[in-house]
Structures are given as structure tokens and as C-alpha cells.
Design an enzyme around this catalytic site. Structure first.
Site, mmCIF file in Angstrom:
data_model
loop_
_atom_site.group_PDB
_atom_site.id
_atom_site.type_symbol
_atom_site.label_atom_id
_atom_site.label_comp_id
_atom_site.label_asym_id
_atom_site.label_seq_id
_atom_site.Cartn_x
_atom_site.Cartn_y
_atom_site.Cartn_z
ATOM 1 N N HIS A 138 0.811 -1.228 0.000
ATOM 2 C CA HIS A 138 0.000 0.000 0.000
ATOM 3 C C HIS A 138 0.838 1.269 0.000
ATOM 4 C CE1 HIS A 138 0.855 1.088 4.202
ATOM 5 N NE2 HIS A 138 1.033 -0.222 4.333
ATOM 6 N N HIS A 147 12.288 -0.379 -12.580
ATOM 7 C CA HIS A 147 12.054 -1.806 -12.811
ATOM 8 C C HIS A 147 12.086 -2.517 -11.467
ATOM 9 C CE1 HIS A 147 13.632 -5.744 -14.924
ATOM 10 N NE2 HIS A 147 12.621 -5.969 -14.115
HETATM 11 O O1 JB2 Z 1 16.611 1.512 -30.451
HETATM 12 C C1 JB2 Z 1 16.111 0.385 -30.441
HETATM 13 C C2 JB2 Z 1 16.707 -0.742 -29.799
HETATM 14 N N1 JB2 Z 1 17.847 -0.918 -29.088
HETATM 15 C C3 JB2 Z 1 17.885 -2.231 -28.745
HETATM 16 N N2 JB2 Z 1 14.911 0.172 -31.066
HETATM 17 C C4 JB2 Z 1 14.309 -1.056 -31.104
HETATM 18 N N3 JB2 Z 1 13.152 -1.198 -31.747
HETATM 19 N N4 JB2 Z 1 14.864 -2.133 -30.506
HETATM 20 C C5 JB2 Z 1 16.037 -1.966 -29.864
HETATM 21 N N5 JB2 Z 1 16.793 -2.847 -29.214
HETATM 22 C C6 JB2 Z 1 16.405 -4.268 -29.106
HETATM 23 O O2 JB2 Z 1 16.166 -4.590 -27.744
HETATM 24 C C7 JB2 Z 1 17.477 -5.260 -29.551
HETATM 25 O O3 JB2 Z 1 17.551 -5.344 -30.955
HETATM 26 C C8 JB2 Z 1 16.936 -6.539 -28.890
HETATM 27 O O4 JB2 Z 1 15.922 -7.123 -29.674
HETATM 28 C C9 JB2 Z 1 16.322 -5.994 -27.588
HETATM 29 C C10 JB2 Z 1 17.191 -6.248 -26.365
HETATM 30 O O5 JB2 Z 1 17.139 -7.634 -26.111
HETATM 31 P P1 JB2 Z 1 17.861 -8.342 -24.867
HETATM 32 O O6 JB2 Z 1 17.406 -9.769 -24.873
HETATM 33 O O7 JB2 Z 1 19.306 -8.043 -24.932
HETATM 34 O O8 JB2 Z 1 17.342 -7.569 -23.610
HETATM 35 P P2 JB2 Z 1 15.858 -7.281 -23.128
HETATM 36 O O9 JB2 Z 1 15.816 -5.833 -22.870
HETATM 37 O O10 JB2 Z 1 14.845 -7.834 -24.028
HETATM 38 O O11 JB2 Z 1 15.742 -8.106 -21.754
HETATM 39 C C11 JB2 Z 1 16.584 -7.843 -20.631
HETATM 40 O O12 JB2 Z 1 15.834 -7.270 -19.584
HETATM 41 C C12 JB2 Z 1 14.756 -8.090 -19.099
HETATM 42 C C13 JB2 Z 1 13.995 -7.310 -18.055
HETATM 43 C C14 JB2 Z 1 17.183 -9.184 -20.197
HETATM 44 O O13 JB2 Z 1 18.152 -8.949 -19.201
HETATM 45 C C15 JB2 Z 1 16.099 -10.099 -19.681
HETATM 46 O O14 JB2 Z 1 16.664 -11.315 -19.181
HETATM 47 C C16 JB2 Z 1 15.299 -9.402 -18.575
HETATM 48 N N6 JB2 Z 1 14.228 -10.274 -18.115
#
Ligand code: JB2
Length: 215
Positions: A138, A147
Site C-alpha cells: 500500500h 524496474h
Molecule cells: O533503439 C532500439 C533498440 N535498441 C535495442 N529500437 C528497437 N526497436 N529495438 C532496440 N533494441 C532491441 O532490444 C534489440 O535489438 C533486442 O531485440 C532488444 C534487447 O534484447 P535483450 O534480450 O538483450 O534484452 P531485453 O531488454 O529484451 O531483456 C533484458 O531485460 C529483461 C527485463 C534481459 O536482461 C532479460 O533477461 C530481462 N528479463
């Protein structure tokens, strides 16, 4: 049934779970995702659309809504405002398996993952991640782009600053403030206020990095 069209920004691990949450709620039509990598293929049945240069065309084609599904808080902040600037509208991604009090207040661009609990009079501001099985009690206030990682527990009246990261399974006792862009390590027990731009770890949590400029 008409469903509003949504583009997902990002195609990594976070996008996988966000897409799953939106699909399970079945409120929106996901038209696809954009990312930085040209190696991306379809993700959970939704198509890879290319990089963000496609976004103005999508808007012209009637895709009005977006969700930024990237975990890094600074990147998510930047992309959130870029999409709004382009003319898109953020949606929330709320798991049907989360429990959110009707007395809680949610901003825009928020994901609430399965098993999360947000209790009465908590305020969750824009572009925040409330991750799997976390608890926000609350009167907590979670500022934009923060996050709350899986399994983290925030007792009543905790304030979390802009862009802060509260690590997996950490615990925060009542009325604590965590400063903006600070990091709480996994499993930490936070029993005193955390200033801005620092990293704390351990039980009880202690400072190990005095100033986080970039993460
Ligand atoms: O400028 C952008 C950009 N920069 C990175 N524009 C767009 N449209 N996409 C962007 N990205 C994309 O973010 C990359 O191409 C990639 O697809 C994605 C980052 O993927 P990654 O698997 O490295 O991290 P995440 O942010 O999806 O997940 C992280 O954070 C989560 C909370 C990981 O640490 C996860 O395990 C965690 N659960």
C-alpha cells in the site's frame, strides 16, 4: 471484435514475456515488433517488422499504439518518449494473473507480469516494469522507467525513484526511499534509504558503487 493495433519495440528476452502477457489478456492486436538487429525472426507468432525507421509508415497505416519491451531502463525511457513524439500512444500490458487493487493508480506503458500484486493506494508511474511475482504494498510510489525485478517485495509506503532497478527477490522495509537511477542487488534487504545513482547489495544492503553514471 475490433481490437486496437499495437507495435512492440524490441525483440529480446523482455519482449518475449511482454508479448505473452498481451496475448494472454487478448485485448490488442499485435502487428509485429521492431528491433535493432536484422537477425530477428518472428517472435511468439508475431512478425519482425525491421528497425524503427518503419514506425512512421505503421502510423500512417493505422497502428496507433505501442509498447516498449526493452529491459534497460535508460533505453526504455528514450524509446518511450521517441514513440510518443512520433504520435503513438502507449498501452499497458497487464497479466490476467496479476492482482491490482482498484485503489491503485497506474500510468502508461507499464507491464505487470504474472503473479505480481499491487496493493491499495500504490501509484505506478509511466513505463515501469512490475516483474513476475513481485509485491508492491500500500501507498508505494514507483516513479517512471523503474524496474521492480522478479520476486522483489516492497513493503508499504516505499518510494522508488525514476529509473531505479530493484533486484530480484530483494526486500524493502516500510517507508524507505530508493533514489533515482540506483540499483538494489538481488536478494538485498534494504533497511535504510538509498541515495540516487548508487548501487547497494547484501543483507542489510550496503553501498558498493558510489555513483552510477551509465547503465
Ligand atoms: O533503439 C532500439 C533498440 N535498441 C535495442 N529500437 C528497437 N526497436 N529495438 C532496440 N533494441 C532491441 O532490444 C534489440 O535489438 C533486442 O531485440 C532488444 C534487447 O534484447 P535483450 O534480450 O538483450 O534484452 P531485453 O531488454 O529484451 O531483456 C533484458 O531485460 C529483461 C527485463 C534481459 O536482461 C532479460 O533477461 C530481462 N528479463
Amino acid at each position: 471484435m475490433h481490437r486496437n493495433k499495437v507495435v512492440i519495440i524490441g525483440g529480446g528476452g523482455h519482449a518475449k514475456v511482454v508479448i505473452d502477457v498481451i496475448q494472454s489478456a487478448d485485448t490488442y492486436e499485435l502487428v509485429g515488433f521492431t528491433s535493432h538487429s536484422d537477425q530477428e525472426s518472428n517472435l511468439s507468432g508475431i512478425p519482425y517488422l525491421g528497425d524503427d525507421s518503419i514506425l512512421p509508415t505503421l502510423l500512417e497505416e493505422g497502428v496507433q499504439y505501442f509498447f516498449v519491451a526493452t529491459g534497460n531502463n535508460r533505453l526504455r525511457k528514450k524509446l518511450f518518449y521517441q514513440l510518443i513524439e512520433l504520435g503513438f500512444t502507449p498501452i499497458n500490458a497487464i497479466s490476467p494473473f496479476a492482482r491490482i487493487s482498484p485503489f491503485a493508480k497506474l500510468g502508461r506503458g507499464i507491464v505487470v507480469m504474472p503473479g505480481a500484486v499491487i496493493n491499495a493506494y500504490a501509484v505506478i508511474e509511466d513505463n515501469v516494469i512490475i516483474n513476475t511475482l513481485s509485491g508492491i504494498d500500500h501507498d508505494c510510489l514507483i516513479k517512471p522507467h523503474a524496474h521492480i525485478a522478479p520476486g522483489a517485495s516492497l513493503a508499504g509506503c516505499v518510494n522508488v525513484g525514476e529509473g531505479a532497478f530493484v533486484g530480484m527477490k530483494s526486500s524493502v522495509i516500510p517507508e524507505i526511499s530508493i533514489g533515482e537511477w540506483s540499483v538494489v542487488g538481488a536478494g538485498a534487504a534494504v533497511i535504510s534509504d538509498v541515495p540516487s545513482y548508487v548501487t547497494v547489495v547484501g543483507v542489510p544492503a550496503k553501498k558498493i558503487i558510489v555513483r552510477n553514471e551509465e547503465r
